[in-house]
Design an enzyme around this catalytic site. Structure first.
Site, short mmCIF file in Angstrom:
data_model
loop_
_atom_site.label_atom_id
_atom_site.label_comp_id
_atom_site.label_asym_id
_atom_site.label_seq_id
_atom_site.Cartn_x
_atom_site.Cartn_y
_atom_site.Cartn_z
N HIS A 12 0.84 -1.18 -0.12
CA HIS A 12 0.07 -0.05 0.21
C HIS A 12 0.73 1.30 -0.04
CE1 HIS A 12 -3.49 -2.47 2.01
NE2 HIS A 12 -3.17 -2.78 0.81
C1 LIG Z 1 0.82 -7.76 -3.12
C2 LIG Z 1 -0.01 -6.81 -3.31
C3 LIG Z 1 -1.25 -6.86 -2.87
C4 LIG Z 1 -2.32 -5.74 -2.67
N1 LIG Z 1 -3.64 -5.95 -2.30
C5 LIG Z 1 -4.37 -4.71 -2.35
C6 LIG Z 1 -5.66 -5.24 -1.90
O1 LIG Z 1 -6.40 -6.45 -1.34
N2 LIG Z 1 -6.63 -4.21 -1.82
C7 LIG Z 1 -6.46 -2.91 -2.15
O2 LIG Z 1 -6.92 -2.07 -2.16
N3 LIG Z 1 -4.81 -2.81 -2.42
C8 LIG Z 1 -4.21 -3.79 -2.78
N4 LIG Z 1 -2.94 -3.38 -3.03
C9 LIG Z 1 -2.48 -2.15 -3.50
C10 LIG Z 1 -3.20 -1.54 -4.76
O3 LIG Z 1 -3.27 -2.44 -5.71
C11 LIG Z 1 -2.40 -0.30 -5.20
O4 LIG Z 1 -2.40 0.57 -4.36
C12 LIG Z 1 -3.10 0.39 -6.57
O5 LIG Z 1 -3.26 -0.61 -7.50
C13 LIG Z 1 -2.01 1.42 -7.08
O6 LIG Z 1 -2.66 2.09 -7.94
P1 LIG Z 1 -1.69 3.11 -8.78
O7 LIG Z 1 -2.38 3.67 -10.05
O8 LIG Z 1 -1.11 4.15 -7.87
O9 LIG Z 1 -0.52 2.31 -9.49
P2 LIG Z 1 -0.37 0.98 -10.47
O10 LIG Z 1 -1.67 0.18 -10.14
O11 LIG Z 1 0.77 0.16 -9.98
O12 LIG Z 1 -0.07 1.52 -11.91
C14 LIG Z 1 1.03 2.01 -12.33
C15 LIG Z 1 1.02 1.67 -13.73
O13 LIG Z 1 2.17 2.19 -14.49
C16 LIG Z 1 2.85 1.48 -15.43
N5 LIG Z 1 4.49 2.14 -15.42
C17 LIG Z 1 5.21 2.67 -14.29
N6 LIG Z 1 6.33 3.00 -15.02
C18 LIG Z 1 6.03 3.21 -16.14
C19 LIG Z 1 6.65 3.96 -17.24
N7 LIG Z 1 7.86 4.42 -17.33
N8 LIG Z 1 6.02 3.93 -18.54
C20 LIG Z 1 5.05 3.34 -18.73
N9 LIG Z 1 4.17 2.60 -17.71
C21 LIG Z 1 4.75 2.68 -16.61
C22 LIG Z 1 3.02 0.16 -14.46
O14 LIG Z 1 3.25 -0.85 -15.18
C23 LIG Z 1 1.58 -0.06 -13.86
O15 LIG Z 1 0.77 -0.60 -14.75
C24 LIG Z 1 -2.05 -4.48 -3.09
C25 LIG Z 1 -0.79 -4.16 -3.65
C26 LIG Z 1 0.24 -5.32 -3.58
C27 LIG Z 1 1.70 -5.01 -4.28
#
Ligand SMILES: Cc1cc2nc3c(=O)[nH]c(=O)nc-3n(C[C@H](O)[C@H](O)[C@H](O)COP(=O)(O)OP(=O)(O)OC[C@H]3O[C@@H](n4cnc5c(N)ncnc54)[C@H](O)[C@@H]3O)c2cc1C
Ligand SMILES: *[C@@H]1O[C@H](CO)[C@@H](O)[C@H](O)[C@H]1NC(C)=O
Ligand SMILES: *[C@@H]1O[C@H](CO)[C@@H](O)[C@H](O)[C@H]1NC(C)=O
Length: 604
Positions: free
Chosen positions: A537
């Site tokens: 998280h």
């Molecule tokens: C093991 C695990 C279990 C979890 N379980 C839960 C849960 O049960 N419930 C819950 O609510 N949350 C959970 N989370 C947390 C939740 O999934 C995340 O907080 C959320 O998905 C984050 O969203 P985001 O958009 O910030 O980032 P992300 O979803 O990580 O999106 C970032 C995206 O950007 C892409 N990217 C990165 N750098 C580049 C680049 N340079 N060029 C192009 N693309 C790029 C990545 O590939 C990725 O697809 C969990 C996390 C983990 C690791």
């Protein structure tokens, strides 16, 4: 029987390869991955994770807006869909495979003494590898964000955006006023409930907690999990927000496209283009209106720094020309959890790797979307609680307990161990003596950590993973609160509801902590320093705050200070981590940001 089992496994994997099984037809709906780009788009979104997927959907609702979504990873598969297999996803190509740098305060017993920090690398981002648990946090979280100087982010302001994204289906025991039914994101209860789940909820009653809807007015209490799930299969950000609209002509999605730099004019300070690499070819594409950075809590700060937005000294050290001196990468926060406690029971009512191999369970999943395979990463029920360390008078939890329908001693295939970074010798010593015996787990999670970490560049090379210092338990209070959380978990299992299965804590001391007598506070503190892990998280590295806050990277409209035409929309903008799992929160942030962006451009 063995043959039969092999036979079903064969079918299972054949299906996973061709991905054409009727009820999972949505996976046949592959995303159109484009390879020819226009010279410019109105909006360019970097990262198709939880935040980026929502923004791509909402901005392309206007047929006059041309939107490009760039994602470094590929499309999800049939196997990422299976909720129970969540912990295995960290071992696949869908993980960026970040590891923390070695720290003195935590992960001392982990493989290589480094905390594992998985992040999703796929269309759908971390929602493709996460545990599907759907929680929004406490109203106090958002009221506090607003008080920090972020108008428009109070609980009453953000609630409509949680509801907008949601399609609550077959939800029982919910407060209907707090849920949405027309959104893209499906929320369900898992299609299976073990006796442990009922015992957990009743034990919560005995401790004075109510059975609540953990996504409504009052989150202090116990509840079954609500999950981001559609017909028993994972509902990732991509499946929710992108697959249904994949035919929109004004939305171009490009997979396997890694952005290496945001181009910012050093004089006007306007972000005008992105540079990315696909199939070893480098492209530069211009943005006419805005660039939206949604690369997540590790990669968004990394890209900002690579592009010249970050702490002056750090960028100068690496020879990166400075565009804007800013506290990018600071304020890293995360939830730590302890998943090593195994509670043994005298009846096979728990879920282990081999237990679920039963072909009937597999069929039940495939045909009905029900059965143990639909338990999200094995997590069945949650409790949000207050420990004696909690000085706040409101009903604001400092600890969450997550009930797992299995424990580490059922981890025959090694997926859970690998996710947690538990070394094999520790597994052999502690869990092998009770291998396969029925057991469940309760993991305490620290909801409001005080420790703060930092993300830094390893070098000016965009292909290097960043340096991550999670700094867990640097603040002693965090450790003490977790010790209280552990004691609460054990107390739950002493109730008559668990005792009818003769529940007892597995009592082999964890290696490295043998000098403490088992079960004392100092023993648990030692176990935490050695074996507590990240719950994934991570937030806070592009902190939202008013211009008077010298640590703020973006303003309350998520615009990057000192740069024009650039916003951050992902978990990194949270000023403080919420008392809940973060995926739903990021969807909310995506919905809210989309409205702000649309409003800005509607008359131009
Ligand atoms: C093991 C695990 C279990 C979890 N379980 C839960 C849960 O049960 N419930 C819950 O609510 N949350 C959970 N989370 C947390 C939740 O999934 C995340 O907080 C959320 O998905 C984050 O969203 P985001 O958009 O910030 O980032 P992300 O979803 O990580 O999106 C970032 C995206 O950007 C892409 N990217 C990165 N750098 C580049 C680049 N340079 N060029 C192009 N693309 C790029 C990545 O590939 C990725 O697809 C969990 C996390 C983990 C690791
Ligand atoms: C909500 O989900 C159900 C079940 O998948 C589906 O039938 C319904 O059409 C969805 N509603 C919306 C508005 O998408
Ligand atoms: C399990 O333990 C409980 C409580 O000690 C006992 O009543 C029950 O008979 C036991 N069941 C089995 C199958 O051993």
């Amino acid at each position: 029987m063995r043959l039969l089992r092999k036979f079903f496994f064969l079918i299972f994997f054949v299906l996973s390869e061709c991905q054409r099984f009727g009820r999972f037809a949505n996976i046949v709906h592959r995303i159109r991955d484009i390879n020819e780009f226009s010279r410019s788009y109105d909006f360019i979104i970097i990262g198709g994770g939880s935040g980026g997927s929502v923004v791509a959907n909402r901005l392309s609702e206007n047929p006059d807006s041309c939107v490009l979504l760039l994602e470094a990873g590929g499309d999800e598969t049939f196997l990422t869909d299976v909720p129970l297999m969540a912990s295995l996803q960290g071992m696949t190509r869908f993980n960026w495979r970040n590891k923390a740098k070695r720290i003195k305060t935590a992960c001392l017993g982990a493989v290589d003494h480094r905390c594992n920090l998985p992040r999703g690398k796929a269309l759908g981002g971390t929602s493709v590898i996460n545990f599907l648990i759907y929680t929004r946090g406490s109203r106090h979280d958002y009221d506090e964000w607003e008080k920090l100087g972020n108008p428009g982010w109070s609980y009453n302001d953000v609630l409509p955006y949680f509801m907008k994204s949601e399609n609550c289906t077959n939800c029982q025991d919910i407060d209907e006023n707090y849920h949405g039914y027309d959104g893209y994101l499906n929320i369900e209860h898992p299609g299976y409930e073990s006796p442990m789940s009922k015992a957990f909820i009743k034990s919560g009653f005995d401790l004075g907690y109510k059975n609540v809807d953990i996504n409504a007015k009052e989150i202090l209490g116990v509840s079954r999990v609500q999950a981001t799930m559609r017909h028993g299969a994972r509902c990732s950000a991509s499946k929710a927000f992108l697959k249904p609209i994949r035919y929109r002509d004004n939305l171009h999605i490009s997979l396997y496209s890694q952005v290496i730099k945001i181009l910012i004019n050093p004089i006007t300070k306007k972000a005008y283009a992105v540079e990315f690499v696909k199939n070893n070819l480098k492209y530069i594409v211009r943005a006419k209106k805005e660039i939206i950075l949604s690369a997540g809590t590790f990669n968004s700060p990394q890209l900002l720094m690579l592009s010249g937005v970050g702490p002056r000294e750090h960028l100068e050290e690496l020879g990166i020309p400075l565009i804007k001196d800013s506290k990018v990468g600071f304020n890293l926060q995360d939830h730590t959890a302890l998943s090593t406690m195994a509670f043994l029971v005298n009846k096979s009512i728990t879920v282990s790797d081999t237990g679920v191999q039963n072909p009937l369970h597999i069929l039940n999943y495939l045909w009905n979307g029900k059965g143990p395979f639909t338990i999200p990463g094995g997590a069945e029920a949650l409790a949000f609680m207050k420990t004696k360390m909690n000085k706040r008078s409101e009903n604001y939890p400092d600890i969450e307990l997550v009930l797992g329908s299995g424990a580490l001693n059922g981890d025959f295939y090694g997926g859970f161990r690998s996710l947690l970074g538990i070394p094999n010798n520790v597994f052999d010593r502690v869990y092998r003596p009770v291998l396969g015996q029925p057991a469940f787990g309760i993991a305490p999670v620290l909801m409001r950590p005080k420790s703060r970490g930092r993300v830094m560049l390893r070098s000016s090379n965009p292909w290097n993973l960043p340096i991550i210092d999670p700094n867990y338990f640097e603040n002693e209070e965090d450790l003490l609160t977790m010790v209280e959380g552990i004691k609460l978990a054990i107390k739950m299992t002493k109730s008559k509801h668990f005792q009818k299965f003769h529940t007892r804590l597995h009592k082999i001391s964890m290696p490295g902590c043998e000098e403490h007598s088992f079960g004392t506070d100092s023993y648990w503190a030692c176990v935490l320093r050695n074996f507590a892990t990240s719950l994934g998280h991570q937030v806070g590295t592009c902190k939202m705050g008013p211009s008077t806050d010298e640590n703020a990277v973006v303003d309350s409209e998520l615009k990057v200070y000192g740069v024009d035409g650039l916003r951050v929309v992902d978990a990194s903008i949270m000023p403080n981590v919420v008392a809940g799992h973060t995926n739903a929160v990021v969807f909310m942030i995506g919905e809210k940001a989309s409205d702000m962006i649309k409003r800005k451009w509607e008359n131009r």
